[in-house]
Enzyme design. Structure first.
Site, PDB file in Angstrom:
ATOM      1  N   LYS A 145       1.073  -1.279  -0.058  1.00  0.00           N
ATOM      2  CA  LYS A 145      -0.018  -0.036   0.046  1.00  0.00           C
ATOM      3  C   LYS A 145       0.658   1.479   0.130  1.00  0.00           C
ATOM      4  CE  LYS A 145      -3.704   2.383   2.725  1.00  0.00           C
ATOM      5  NZ  LYS A 145      -4.282   2.511   4.370  1.00  0.00           N
ATOM      6  N   LYS A 170      -1.606  -1.339  -3.680  1.00  0.00           N
ATOM      7  CA  LYS A 170      -2.915  -0.388  -3.753  1.00  0.00           C
ATOM      8  C   LYS A 170      -2.063   0.601  -3.853  1.00  0.00           C
ATOM      9  CE  LYS A 170      -6.334   2.175  -0.709  1.00  0.00           C
ATOM     10  NZ  LYS A 170      -6.864   2.146   0.520  1.00  0.00           N
TER      11      LYS A 170
END
Length: 325
Positions: free
Chosen positions: A198, A251
């Site tokens: 992320k 992400k």
């Protein structure tokens, strides 16, 4: 002789039926996970200004939203909780309260739609008064004291009926802490979808409006990944898998297709990608201006994410795609 004119790749493109038959990547409903924002209260459906078509909904309206999701054939949802502003505190206690907003939402969804796969985001940022994903001391986000709180949050979600938990905080060791907590309470069968890679991305702005999770000071660069790094993502994924993650996530998705491909080529595990709020908002805004045709652009973007290697795609476009497919 080899090559043109004997070799003509256009032969496989001329006929639309044949073109579909040799298509390498197929986008399917079973690939999609739909994110939902559930807020404390009743009868609430607040539009998110920067994300047209996305709402903060109370539990009663969440059930109605889920009914549409089920009818469209979308197999899974990802829940984010928004407590009352006055409930937030320094340690994010509403996140792991047995009667917290996500816990209530999970119970309601599983009661009405037992076959809908309910995944819960596990983080503290929506529940802390400072808006960070961990315990803060003198402006420093503390890693290890945060782990027990994350594990308690995951356990409370599973006890409420969640089918899968998805830690998004990016604290080191949180997968091991959650896996240990779940196993100790007999939930050895519950999978973990880890936000393994992320990034500290600028594409999260609309989400922070939707989730009410903007940090009150500083930023999240001390725990989310540097957007310039890709090899580091392999270390993060390897560690999370070693700690017990069952599915890993990259992400954002669209600006990190290379990372999705790198992870897919290096690990034999399911890979998820999050088509994040900023990516959604850009397309929506351009479509509203008439600068892009929304449907073909959305399908092209999601196909690209799958082509890069994603097995699962978390996207706010899920309902639209379900109608188009």
């Amino acid at each position: 002789m080899s090559g043109f004119p004997v070799v003509r790749p256009r032969r496989l493109r001329e006929n639309p039926v044949l073109r579909e038959m040799v298509r390498e990547t197929e986008l399917s409903l079973k690939d999609l996970i739909y994110p939902l924002f559930v807020i404390a209260g009743k009868g609430i459906k607040n539009p998110v200004a920067s994300m047209p078509g996305v709402y903060q909904v109370s539990v009663d309206n969440l059930v109605r939203e889920a009914e549409e999701v089920v009818k469209l054939g979308i197999p899974a949802v990802l829940l984010f909780g928004i407590p009352e502003p006055g409930e937030k505190d320094e340690v994010g206690s509403p996140a792991y309260a047995p009667d917290g907003i996500v816990q209530k939402a999970v119970r309601a969804l599983k009661k009405e739609f037992p076959h809908l796969l309910v995944i819960t985001d596990v983080c503290l940022c929506e529940y802390t008064s400072h808006g960070h994903c961990g315990v803060v001391d003198n402006g420093i986000i503390l890693n290890d004291p945060t782990l027990e709180l994350l594990a308690r949050t995951a356990l409370s979600h599973v006890e409420a009926g969640a089918d899968m938990v998805a830690p998004s905080d990016m604290m080191d060791g949180r997968v091991a802490a959650i896996r240990g907590k779940l196993d100790a309470h007999g939930f050895t069968y519950i999978p973990i979808l880890s936000y393994a890679a992320k990034y500290a991305s600028s594409f999260y702005g609309p989400f922070r409006e939707a989730a009410g999770s903007a940090p009150q000071f500083g930023d999240r660069r001390s725990y989310q990944m540097d957007p310039a790094n890709s090899r580091e993502a392999l270390r993060e994924v390897a560690q999370d898998l070693e700690e017990g993650a069952d599915i890993i996530m990259v992400k954002p998705a669209l600006a990190y297709l290379d990372v999705i491909r790198l992870v897919k080529e290096n690990f034999n595990c399911p890979v998820a990608a999050y088509n994040v709020s900023g990516e959604y908002a850009m397309i929506k805004a351009a479509a509203e201006k008439g600068w892009l045709a929304e449907r073909p652009v959305v399908l092209e973007v999601l196909t690209a994410i799958k082509r890069a290697g994603a097995d699962l795609i978390i996207t706010y476009f899920a309902k639209d795609v379900a109608r188009w497919l």
